[in-house]
Every structure is written in structure tokens, then in C-alpha cells.
Enzyme design. Structure first.
Site, PDB file in Angstrom:
ATOM      1  N   HIS A 499      36.570  50.549  40.449  1.00 35.66           N
ATOM      2  CA  HIS A 499      36.830  49.296  39.736  1.00 35.66           C
ATOM      3  C   HIS A 499      36.791  49.512  38.226  1.00 35.66           C
ATOM      4  O   HIS A 499      37.744  49.170  37.509  1.00 35.66           O
ATOM      5  CB  HIS A 499      35.783  48.256  40.151  1.00 35.66           C
ATOM      6  N   GLU A 500      35.690  50.058  37.744  1.00 40.92           N
ATOM      7  CA  GLU A 500      35.549  50.233  36.296  1.00 40.92           C
ATOM      8  C   GLU A 500      36.598  51.194  35.743  1.00 40.92           C
ATOM      9  O   GLU A 500      37.057  51.043  34.606  1.00 40.92           O
ATOM     10  CB  GLU A 500      34.140  50.694  35.935  1.00 40.92           C
ATOM     11  N   HIS A 503      39.760  49.406  34.844  1.00 46.03           N
ATOM     12  CA  HIS A 503      39.702  48.910  33.461  1.00 46.03           C
ATOM     13  C   HIS A 503      39.978  50.050  32.479  1.00 46.03           C
ATOM     14  O   HIS A 503      40.700  49.878  31.483  1.00 46.03           O
ATOM     15  CB  HIS A 503      38.318  48.337  33.157  1.00 46.03           C
ATOM     16  N   HIS A 506      43.518  50.825  32.030  1.00 44.37           N
ATOM     17  CA  HIS A 506      44.173  49.791  31.224  1.00 44.37           C
ATOM     18  C   HIS A 506      44.039  50.130  29.732  1.00 44.37           C
ATOM     19  O   HIS A 506      44.938  49.831  28.935  1.00 44.37           O
ATOM     20  CB  HIS A 506      43.521  48.435  31.529  1.00 44.37           C
TER      21      HIS A 506
END
Length: 711
Positions: A499-500, A503, A506
Site C-alpha cells: 500500500h505505502e 503512494h 505516485h
């Protein structure tokens, strides 16, 4: 205003101040302050081998001084306002402060030593004062407005987008208000800054204080030897009041409850969690902070012409209005409720087989009996699968491998680049053409100086204008094994790492002209989409088999165990959805009411229960993931009236994952399209348009959410 506040992304989001500008003196007669000059390290990485904690205060103050000077130059420019001499000059007015504060506020979340905490106290008011000065500088705003009114339509691409974001940012901060209302907004902004700083100090202290001390190893029956060793190590790190201690993490439920056989100890742990900051211990009571923040936000919204803070906050999101969010949540609640009730009943019935027919399931029992039930029905437990989830293998052979397969990225560890803590690792990110494109830092293990949760942020955001490649980091709170032993994590923690890193991608793959628009600087209800989507790679067979290898033998997880484990992912998932829904609705409840309806600190607990009852989510068995007094996303981070975005973006992520699955989950061509149309674009265009450009869908389709969660 501008970049003065940027959200540090993750399961527990945090504030990262990013103001701005350039040059200065030394912090002492004998040495130059390394923060005042761009680092000579690769990518301009912060040189933690030279930076001293005492350097941050003078460097931030120098940055503040320089930003004031740069703003003054813009205001005093006698030439007609243009994009170049006003918008671009404003965008670039704060390079030094951006650079220094990005590093400093990384430490306030992840390594808050006493010196860092003291520095934070000293700089927060100065930064707020600067923000107010800029936000309400009428001469500056008149120049920005002139460009917006006269040049905006002729501008193209990112120049036009930047002009729009800066102009509307000033308007939303109150630049069009009459003088007396402007003065009140300045007071509100200053007080909010003070309160959030108080929150940022009080909540970690309360959570650290809430540790549960344990007298003997026997009381820890049910835990693995590694977990018991961790409890011993945690006790040593906290002064050895007793031989063992159980550390409380940021969420309501504590994962350790799934293993503890001692019911009384389970109760102590749960009670310590839910009462950590509600005044049960008078030293730790965040209700006064919460209620004052809620009042100030409501007043701020009123001054700006909105009925409540939620209306003001949601205006710039994909959802747009509180009504749209309410309708989205009501559909989920109605579909979820019967499944949750059935799940609770099944767990209680299972417990009664061993505990007797009069046994009443309590919230601190749920994880324990659910785990036993899962073990019996699916013959699976965390202890059986954790040896296959070595944190290093998950990162290199899972997270990095997926990024290589989908986006063509490779990762080279850079042991020559210093870090702020020995647990950190640094990797150079290399594109498929062999060109270095970013630095990535990982900081995975918990310690007393780190706040709870997991997040992503940047020591430097990507910007072609600034000739800056991204310097991105992920922070988690995994338990670190004793020296010489491998650090093993749970499946949930595996998903958190993926998940992290979503980010992080991105930020890493950003390709934007301007700092303000780059990376994760998107609407709150879009920013979690790339991260939630990236979780889907963890269970794709090729990726899973590559990282899920036994920590001692290196053998892949046996097919039969893998089958049982993957089946278990969606075992009794109503709980996870329910705790999220409850927190989401609590957040909205606090921000949909007017100033006169906000309860006193003494009635705030009752207000929470009343609001949950009104929407059908007052469920003793499924409490909010974050209760009001420790809801850091909302009171300490940037998610006020925005926690719904985790569920909203999960819908987007499910839609994106379905598109990938349809065209080849590891298809590099689809990965490139996702990179080109979404990950690289930052906030350079409307996010719904980005979603449509990639998926072909005119709007998100929520029908797959419950199915994706196994409900």
C-alpha cells in the site's frame, strides 16, 4: 496556502509543512549549516551525516526570512502582473523553506527526539504566521487575481492549472473576505496550528503511556517465542518496569489479541487502547483539543460562506458534497450490516463450544476466537505463515519485483547515502532505459520516537522547474526482531508495505513541471487509489511466489498452504469494513454540525456514541478503527471530513485492478498506460478525467467493492 501544508500519505496520515525560499548564514561560527545549501549528494539527498539537530531551527528561520523577501519582491514589482513575474515567481518563492521543512517534518513524525520536539514547538507559530501573512497579503493577491482574470484563458497545460490552483487556493483561504473577517481567519489559523501541535505531542505520549506491563512469560501464553522476545525488548526500551510489556499501536483493535490466551490480559490491552487519550488518565485527554478544533473549523467554514466544515472541505474533491458521501456510505452500511451481525453471531457460537452457552463475546475476545475459528476451519494461523514473510524479502522480492514487472523499475541499494536512523535503507530507482529517476528510503521498524501507523512522504518532490528528481520515503511500524534473527511480518503488514509503496510510486513516477502540482498533490479522495490498487499485486501468483519464501530454507510457500492462506484473506472481513465505516461516519459527524452544536469536552464521548447509534453503527463488537480521541487522520493530519476517501478510493482501486486483470495484471503495456495517464500526472488535470482516460469508465462503479472484500 501554496505548499505550506501537504499531507504525508498512509494508514495513519501526518502533517508535513512545506513553505519556502533561499540563502542564509551559518548556525555557528565554526561550521556552515548544511541545510542552507543544496546537498552535494546524489539527487540533492539530505546529508544526515552532516546535519545536526540544532541546524533545523536556524535553517527554517532563514527560509522564512527569504520567503518574506521574495514575496516582497513580487509585490513591489512595478511591471504589469504576468504569469512569469507573479504566478511562477510565487511558485518558486520558497525553495529553501520547502527543502528544509520537508526534511524536518519527516523527522517530527518518524524520529521525534526531544530536540526535534522542542524545535517543532518554536517553528510552528512562525510558519503559521508566515502562512497568514501570505494568504492575506492583499497586494500579492491583487497581482495573482489580475493574472487569473486577464491571462488565464491564454495559458496552456500546467501553466494554466498552476494559475488556477494558486488563485483558488488564495480565495479558499479568505483573500476575498472583508478586513475584520480576514483578521478572525488569521486568529483561527494560528489557533488551529497550536492545537494540532498539542495533539501531535499528546497523542504519541498517551499511546506510549498506554503500554500494558506484564509480570511473567506465562501470562503471554499463546504468543510465539519471537513475539515474547519482542515484548521483552519493548519492556527494556521503556525502562523495564516489569519483565515484559505490550505496546499499543494506533488502531482500536490490537493484532496481538488474536494470540493472547489470557482473557484478563486481553481485556487490559483493549481497555488501554480505547482509553489511551480520553481522560481515564487525567494526564492524557485529547477531548478538549478535539472540541476546540471542531469549533474552529466550523467557524472557518461559516466565515467562508459554507454551512459546515464538511461542505467547505469537500468542495475540491471528487465527491464534491456531504450528501454524495452520505449516499455512498448509506449503500455500503445497508449491505454490510446483516453480514456483520451474522459474522459476530458465528464467532460467539464458536466460542461457546469451549466456553459454555452463557459466554458473552466481548470486543477483546473477537480477534482471539476469530483466529481460532480460522485455524480450525481453514487450518491456518499467522504463526504458520509468518516465516514466509521476511520483511526484506517482501520488499525486494515482492514490492520491488512487482514494480519491475509492471513499470520496468529496478532498485539499487545505496549504502553510501546517510540516513537519520540506522534502521533506514536507501535505494536508487532506475528506469527501464537505465536512467536513475528517484531515491527511495524505507524505515520499517517501530521505536519510541516514531508515531504510530504507516505513511509515505518526500524529502523532495519531483519538479522539472526546479530540476529536482523525487526523494521519497515509506515509514511503517513493524516489530524488529532481536539481533541476528529475521524480522517476520503478518499478511496485513505485507499489504501495508505494498500500500505505502503505491503512494511511493505516485511520487517516484511523477513527471510534472511544478512542485505544487507534482506527485501525490491530488484530491484527498483520489490520493489513496494508487496505494490501494498496488495492494492487489501482493496476491498475484507470480509476485506472491517470488517473495513468500521460508526465511530459513528459502523454499516457496507450499501450494497447499498458499491456497489456504489466500482463502483466509477474506475470512470474516465484515469487521474490517465495519470499523472503517464507523470511523468514517464519526469524522463526518464532527464536521457536518455547526459551531453551536459542537459538544463540550465532557459530552464529546456521548456525542460519539449518539452519532454512531443514529447511523446504525453503534456496535460494541465492531468499534471504530479510530475513536475520536486518537483519530490522528482527522485531528492531527489532513483528513478532516475526508476519511471516507479510503473507501471511495477503494472503489476506484477495484475498478483499476479489474481493468488490469482483464488486460493482463503484469502487462507492461498496461503498466505504462497507468503510469502515463495517472501516476506521472500529479494534479495537472481533473482526477475524474484521469480515471476515465485510463479505465474508459465515465464514473466509478461501487458494485465490486463488497465482492472484492469477500462479502
Amino acid at each position: 496556502m501554496k505548499n505550506n501544508f501537504i499531507i504525508a500519505i498512509g494508514l495513519a496520515a501526518a502533517f508535513l509543512q512545506m513553505p519556502a525560499p533561499v540563502s542564509a548564514q551559518s548556525s555557528g561560527a565554526s561550521r556552515q549549516n548544511p541545510l542552507l545549501h543544496k546537498s552535494s549528494l546524489p539527487f540533492g539527498a539530505p546529508d544526515f551525516s552532516r546535519i545536526q539537530e540544532a541546524d533545523y531551527l536556524p535553517a527554517i528561520e532563514a527560509g522564512i526570512k527569504e520567503q518574506r523577501e521574495n514575496i516582497s519582491k513580487i509585490v513591489n514589482n512595478k511591471k504589469k502582473p504576468t504569469f512569469q513575474n507573479t504566478i511562477l515567481a510565487y511558485e518558486e518563492s520558497g525553495n529553501l523553506l520547502d527543502r528544509v521543512s520537508s526534511v524536518f517534518f519527516g523527522l517530527t513524525s518518524a524520529h521525534k527526539t526531544p530536540v526535534i520536539a522542542e524545535t517543532e514547538k518554536k517553528v510552528m507559530q512562525q510558519l503559521t504566521d508566515l502562512d497568514n501573512e501570505i494568504s492575506f497579503n492583499q497586494q500579492l493577491f491583487e497581482r495573482i487575481k489580475y493574472v487569473y482574470d486577464n491571462e488565464y484563458k491564454r495559458l496552456k497545460g500546467e501553466d494554466q492549472r498552476l494559475t488556477e490552483k494558486i488563485y483558488k487556493g488564495f480565495v479558499r483561504s479568505g483573500a476575498l473576505l472583508p478586513t475584520e473577517k480576514m483578521e478572525r481567519m488569521k486568529q483561527i489559523n494560528s489557533r488551529i496550528s497550536e492545537l494540532q501541535q498539542q495533539w501531535g505531542n499528546l497523542l504519541p505520549a498517551a499511546t506510549n503511556n498506554a503500554v500494558v506491563w506484564v509480570d511473567s512469560k506465562e501470562e503471554l501464553a499463546g504468543l510465539s517465542e519471537a513475539d515474547i522476545a519482542q515484548c521483552k525488548k519493548d519492556a527494556e526500551m521503556r525502562g523495564n518496569k516489569k519483565p515484559y510489556c505490550i505496546v499499543i499501536i494506533n488502531t482500536t483493535q490490537q493484532p496481538i489479541l488474536a494470540s493472547l490466551q489470557n482473557r484478563e490480559l486481553r481485556k487490559k490491552v483493549f481497555m488501554a487502547s480505547i482509553h489511551r487519550a480520553d481522560g481515564t488518565n487525567p494526564e492524557f485527554n485529547t477531548f478538549p483539543i478535539v472540541t476546540e478544533l471542531a469549533k474552529l473549523r466550523a467557524e472557518k467554514a461559516n466565515i467562508m460562506g459554507y454551512r459546515c466544515y464538511a461542505e467547505y472541505s469537500l468542495e475540491n474533491t471528487m465527491a464534491k458534497t456531504p450528501t454524495n458521501v452520505d449516499n455512498f456510505l448509506k449503500q455500503l452500511i445497508s449491505e454490510y450490516t446483516p453480514k456483520a451481525d451474522a459474522e459476530t453471531q458465528a464467532i460467539e457460537q464458536y466460542a461457546r463450544k469451549t466456553e459454555g452457552n452463557d459466554f458473552k463475546l466481548q470486543p477483546y475476545d473477537r480477534f482471539y476466537y476469530s483466529a481460532k475459528m480460522k485455524k480450525e476451519m481453514l487450518n491456518i494461523s499467522d504463526d504458520e505463515i509468518k516465516p514466509y514473510f521476511n520483511v526484506d524479502s517482501v520488499q525486494k522480492n515482492g514490492v520491488f519485483y512487482a514494480a519491475n514487472r509492471v513499470y520496468g523499475l529496478t532498485f539499487k541499494e545505496r549504502k553510501d547515502i546517510p540516513t537519520y536512523h540506522p534502521d533506514m535503507k536507501v535505494f536508487e530507482v532506475i528506469d527501464k532505459n537505465g536512467k536513475p529517476i528517484a531515491l527511495f528510503y524505507s524505515d520499517f521498524f517501530r521505536r519510541p520516537t516514531k508515531r504510530g501507523g504507516a505513511w509515505m512522504s518526500a524529502f523532495a518532490k519531483q519538479s522539472r522547474q526546479r530540476h529536482q528528481l523525487p526523494i521519497i520515503y515509506n515509514v511503517c511500524n513493524n516489530a524488529k526482531a532481536p539481533e541476528g534473527q529475521p524480522s517476520l511480518i503478518t499478511w496485513d503488514e505485507v499489504c501495508t508495505m505494498f500500500h505505502e509503496f503505491g503512494h511511493a510510486l505516485h511520487g517516484i513516477l511523477s513527471d510534472c513541471q511544478y512542485n505544487t502540482l507534482s506527485g501525490t498533490a491530488v484530491a484527498r479522495d483520489f490520493v489513496e487509489m494508487p496505494s490501494q490498487f498496488n495492494e492487489s499485486f501482493a496476491s498475484i501468483p507470480e509476485i506472491f511466489d517470488h517473495f513468500a519464501r521460508h526465511t530459513e530454507t528459502g523454499e516457496p510457500m507450499p501450494a497447499e498452504l498458499k491456497k489456504r492462506m489466500l482463502e483466509s484473506i477474506n475470512f470474516q472481513t465484515a469487521y474490517a469494513l465495519g470499523e472503517n465505516l464507523a470511523s468514517t461516519c464519526l469524522d463526518l459527524a464532527w464536521h457536518k454540525i455547526g459551531v453551536d452544536k459542537i459538544p463540550s469536552p465532557y459530552m464529546a464521548g456521548a456525542f460519539e456514541k449518539e452519532q454512531l447509534h443514529n447511523i446504525g453503527l453503534l456496535n460494541m463488537q465492531i468499534p471504530p478503527r479510530y475513536s475520536t480521541t486518537y483519530f490522528n487522520h482527522v485531528w492531527g493530519g489532513g483528513y478532516a471530513a475526508g476519511y471516507y476517501s479510503y473507501l471511495w478510493t477503494e472503489v476506484l482501486a477495484v475498478n483499476v485492478a479489474e481493468f488490469f486483470e482483464k488486460h493482463g495484471a503484469l502487462n507492461p503495456a498496461i503498466g505504462q498506460a497507468f503510469r502515463d495517464k495517472i501516476l506521472s500526472r500529479g494534479n495537472t488535470m481533473d482526477q475524474m478525467q484521469m480515471f476515465t482516460d485510463f479505465t474508459g469508465m465515465k464514473s466509478p462503479d461501487a458494485s465490486g467493492l463488497l465482492k472484492a472484500r469477500g462479502l
